[in-house]
Design an enzyme around this catalytic site. Structure first.
Site, PDB file in Angstrom:
ATOM      1  N   ASP A  70       0.825  -1.215   0.000  1.00 58.01           N
ATOM      2  CA  ASP A  70       0.000   0.000   0.000  1.00 58.01           C
ATOM      3  C   ASP A  70       0.855   1.259   0.000  1.00 58.01           C
ATOM      4  OD1 ASP A  70      -2.655  -0.681  -0.075  1.00 58.01           O
ATOM      5  OD2 ASP A  70      -2.909  -0.761   2.103  1.00 58.01           O
ATOM      6  N   LYS A  99      -0.594  -0.512  -4.232  1.00 57.14           N
ATOM      7  CA  LYS A  99      -2.042  -0.279  -4.190  1.00 57.14           C
ATOM      8  C   LYS A  99      -2.276   1.132  -3.677  1.00 57.14           C
ATOM      9  CE  LYS A  99      -4.908  -2.314  -0.967  1.00 57.14           C
ATOM     10  NZ  LYS A  99      -5.451  -1.151  -0.247  1.00 57.14           N
ATOM     11  N   GLU A 168     -13.929  -2.378  -1.177  1.00 57.00           N
ATOM     12  CA  GLU A 168     -14.080  -2.515   0.274  1.00 57.00           C
ATOM     13  C   GLU A 168     -15.466  -2.038   0.712  1.00 57.00           C
ATOM     14  OE1 GLU A 168     -10.843  -1.188   2.716  1.00 57.00           O
ATOM     15  OE2 GLU A 168     -11.975  -1.575   4.565  1.00 57.00           O
TER      16      GLU A 168
HETATM   17  O1  KIV Z   1      -4.654  -1.959   4.348  1.00 65.83           O
HETATM   18  C1  KIV Z   1      -5.325  -2.973   4.152  1.00 65.83           C
HETATM   19  O2  KIV Z   1      -5.243  -3.974   4.873  1.00 65.83           O
HETATM   20  C2  KIV Z   1      -6.249  -2.980   3.023  1.00 65.83           C
HETATM   21  C3  KIV Z   1      -7.217  -4.107   2.923  1.00 65.83           C
HETATM   22  C4  KIV Z   1      -8.265  -3.979   3.954  1.00 65.83           C
HETATM   23  C5  KIV Z   1      -7.784  -4.235   1.567  1.00 65.83           C
HETATM   24  O3  KIV Z   1      -6.234  -2.087   2.244  1.00 65.83           O
END
Ligand code: KIV
Length: 269
Positions: A70, A99, A168
């Site tokens: 992320d 992501k 989500e």
């Molecule tokens: O940060 C995370 O764990 C997420 C998931 C909930 C998809 O983005």
């Protein structure tokens, strides 16, 4: 029917190793690390340095799974230059893809990151990085406008070159429509029902290690209890001298006559 994609979050070497060995398709180094690893109230304080550290640990454990990391809050929103540079940092730390959260407003950012050769996973519906500030934690897509917006967002992410989209807490019906609509890329649902191409959960939630927040989480084990019981047993064993067991591993004669530096005159008899 197409085989579903499985994704779980992972933030450390040991857990990632176990998940990879158990056949998970995608290891997500999520910024949910802010809560489950760092003890923050939200994902907002998570930094790039922290994400790089978690990503490098997970990538060293990976054998077969895809590692997606992320981009944390404010590492990609201010400028496309930031977004590319920070995506590059996560890739150098060992991620295969990044992501980021956001709908059509993120399309240019996504196509620019994809343009330098970094695969991007999108994330729409509930977006934890901004939820605490505006939307509140509720299911998305339950009004006509919100459903239409989600479908538009998914289309623009696909057009921008995202290879996959996390949905989500999207209404199950809307998630199904999006999954059919963006036919060239898969959707991964969390709290968005069975109609997505795959599913993701936060590993601490599904293992019962973190106070559950969402009713959609299926708890596969209760590790809070297992770990708590094991630690209590260890504490008792040490305090009551049941652990460790003593073993005679140095012949007594080796120790005889040794003088201790700090206690001149005393020796092992
Ligand atoms: O940060 C995370 O764990 C997420 C998931 C909930 C998809 O983005």
């Amino acid at each position: 029917m197409k085989e579903k994609i499985t994704m779980l979050t992972s933030y450390d070497y040991t857990t990632a190793r176990l998940c990879d060995g158990a056949g998970i398709d995608v290891l997500l180094v999520g910024d949910s690390a802010g809560m489950v690893m760092m003890g923050y109230q939200s994902t907002i304080p998570v930094t790039m340095d922290q994400m790089c550290l978690f990503t490098s640990a997970v990538s060293r454990a990976r054998r077969d799974a895809l590692v997606v990391a992320d981009l944390p809050f404010m590492s990609y929103q201010a400028s496309i230059t930031d977004a590319i540079a920070n995506s590059g940092r996560l890739i150098k730390a060992g991620a295969d893809a990044v992501k980021l959260e956001g709908g059509s407003e993120m399309a240019d950012t996504i196509s620019s990151i994809v343009g330098v050769g970094i695969p991007v996973m999108g994330h729409i519906g509930l977006q934890p990085q901004t939820t605490t500030l505006s939307q509140g934690y509720r299911v998305q897509g339950r009004t006509k406008e919100s459903a239409a917006r989600l479908i538009r967002d998914a289309r623009s992410l696909e057009q921008a070159g995202a290879f996959c989209i996390v949905l989500e807490m999207v209404s199950h019906d809307v998630a199904e429509v999006i999954t059919r609509d963006v036919a060239n890329i898969p959707t991964i649902g969390i709290g968005s029902g069975p109609g997505c191409s795959g599913q993701v959960l936060v590993i601490q939630d599904m293992l019962g290690m973190y106070e559950l927040q969402f009713s959609f989480v299926k708890r596969y084990r209760n590790l809070s209890k297992e770990i708590g019981d094991a630690v209590r047993e260890y504490v008792c064993d040490v305090k009551e001298s049941r652990f460790p067991a003593r073993s005679a591993d140095t012949p007594k004669e080796f120790l005889k006559g040794i003088e201790f530096e700090d206690r001149k005159g005393s020796s092992v008899s």
